[in-house]
Design a protein around this motif. Structure first.
Motif: not given
Length: 385
Positions: A314-330
């Motif tokens: 439900x939330x993944x399209x608009x809210x990053x999980x920490x795994x998404x966050x580290x990808x965004x970080x790099x």
């Protein structure tokens, strides 16, 4: 008190080759869209019905708020504009106060209310205390708003900022400026920007010393950049105003503020399955963050959302999980990062202390094991870079 001049930069930063196509502008009507296959529309009028469906199926967890949860300390702001380091103070959820070398002071997504709601008596209520009040912040030169959701844009808070800091400049995405006027706020200090646009802000004051007057200028470049999210303040204005991430460059330091964003859309999976398993490698992710890193990075510090991510389908399209966050970080080429968008209101199903724990797992999964590269801190705590 400093007077501010906002202007176009003398030299424009790099932009994508297709920026003029404005793919994020809704070609079939007013407003904006997420122009990538990594996004699936899961918001709007049907969103509460989807939550109800999850609750009826017994899959909507109610987080435990039994204290202690996230530690809160009284922030220690610098009493003057003198500092040779970048200094960032977390004030809860997505709100950060950043003190730049050279004197610039920026407040991101300030919400100094008990509830993130149009009403004071209903809506998500803080489970951690506010670490301070608006009136405790000594300098506010720029206020940057990522989008108009109530946990990021607060009318009572902006009223208090305008009263204490009347010269403060506000930077918002397209379509948000009329809201300031409608709400009785002065819109003459508001700058609207589209993705990849930027402005230079120059702050000037006249200082007296030794019988003469010396002009002191503080300069910064503020850039509006993409992210994968949505906007609305009512049931009838969905995606009518632009959501954005932001960059700020001042005093030889550059930061990226992620605001609120998703990274990829994840289908409903069995609880035992990891959504970054090889079998889900085909799921598209948002390409904008790599563009940001390539064209505007590297950044000395990223303020990157890590919370409000469950349930993933439900939330993944608009809210990053920490795994998404580290990808965004790099992807964005941040040298260091602090986690935001957690620890303040219960918005989703993950336990309130889960995001920083999962962030550590995600960093290890990504092969980033150096301490202090991407971390979290207490509410009210400051970190220097």
């Amino acid at each position: 008190m400093l007077s501010a001049i906002v202007s176009s930069p003398s030299v424009a930063s790099a932009q994508p080759s297709d920026v003029s196509a404005k793919a994020h502008h809704n070609k079939n009507g007013k407003g904006f869209v997420n122009p990538w296959p990594s996004y699936r529309d899961a918001s709007g009028i049907g969103f509460p019905l989807q939550i109800l469906r999850w609750k009826l199926r017994g899959k909507w967890n109610t987080p435990d708020l039994t204290p202690p949860t996230v530690p809160v300390r009284k922030p220690e702001f610098l009493p003057t504009r003198q500092t040779d380091k970048l200094r960032a103070t977390w004030l809860g959820h997505a709100c950060y106060y950043v003190e730049f070398p050279g004197g610039l002071r920026v407040l991101f997504d300030p919400v100094f209310t008990d509830r993130c709601s149009p009403y004071s008596w209903i809506g998500p209520k803080r489970f951690t205390d506010m670490p301070c009040q608006v009136e405790d912040i000594p300098f506010i030169d720029a206020v940057i708003i990522s989008h108009n959701h109530y946990d990021h844009l607060s009318h009572p808070t902006l009223e208090r900022i305008a009263k204490k800091h009347p010269e403060a400049q506000y930077f918002v995405g397209l379509g948000n400026k009329p809201w300031f006027k409608h709400m009785g706020l002065d819109d003459t200090n508001v700058t609207e920007l589209d993705w990849w646009e930027e402005r230079t802000i120059t702050l000037s004051s006249t200082e007296k010393g030794h019988g003469d007057q010396r002009q002191k200028d503080i300069a910064a470049t503020i850039g509006c950049l993409p992210c994968q999210h949505t906007s609305a303040r009512t049931a009838f204005d969905k995606e009518q105003t632009l959501w954005a991430s932001w960059s700020v460059t001042s005093g030889d330091k550059k930061i990226w503020f992620g605001g609120d964003t998703g990274y990829r859309t994840v289908p409903e999976l069995p609880d035992s399955e990891f959504d970054y398993d090889e079998k889900y490698a085909h799921l598209p992710h948002c390409p904008a963050f790599a563009e940001i890193g390539q064209l505007r990075g590297p950044f000395d510090l990223g303020l990157i959302p890590i919370g409000a991510y469950g349930p993933r389908a439900l939330m993944s399209p608009m809210h990053a999980s920490p795994y998404d966050s580290v990808n965004i970080f790099t992807d964005t080429k941040c040298k260091r990062a602090l986690g935001i968008h957690w620890g303040t209101w219960v918005l989703t199903t993950e336990e309130v202390l889960e995001p920083p724990k999962v962030l550590k797992q995600a960093l290890k999964w990504k092969g980033i094991e150096q301490d202090g590269v991407f971390e979290t801190c207490d509410i009210g705590e400051s970190r220097e870079y």
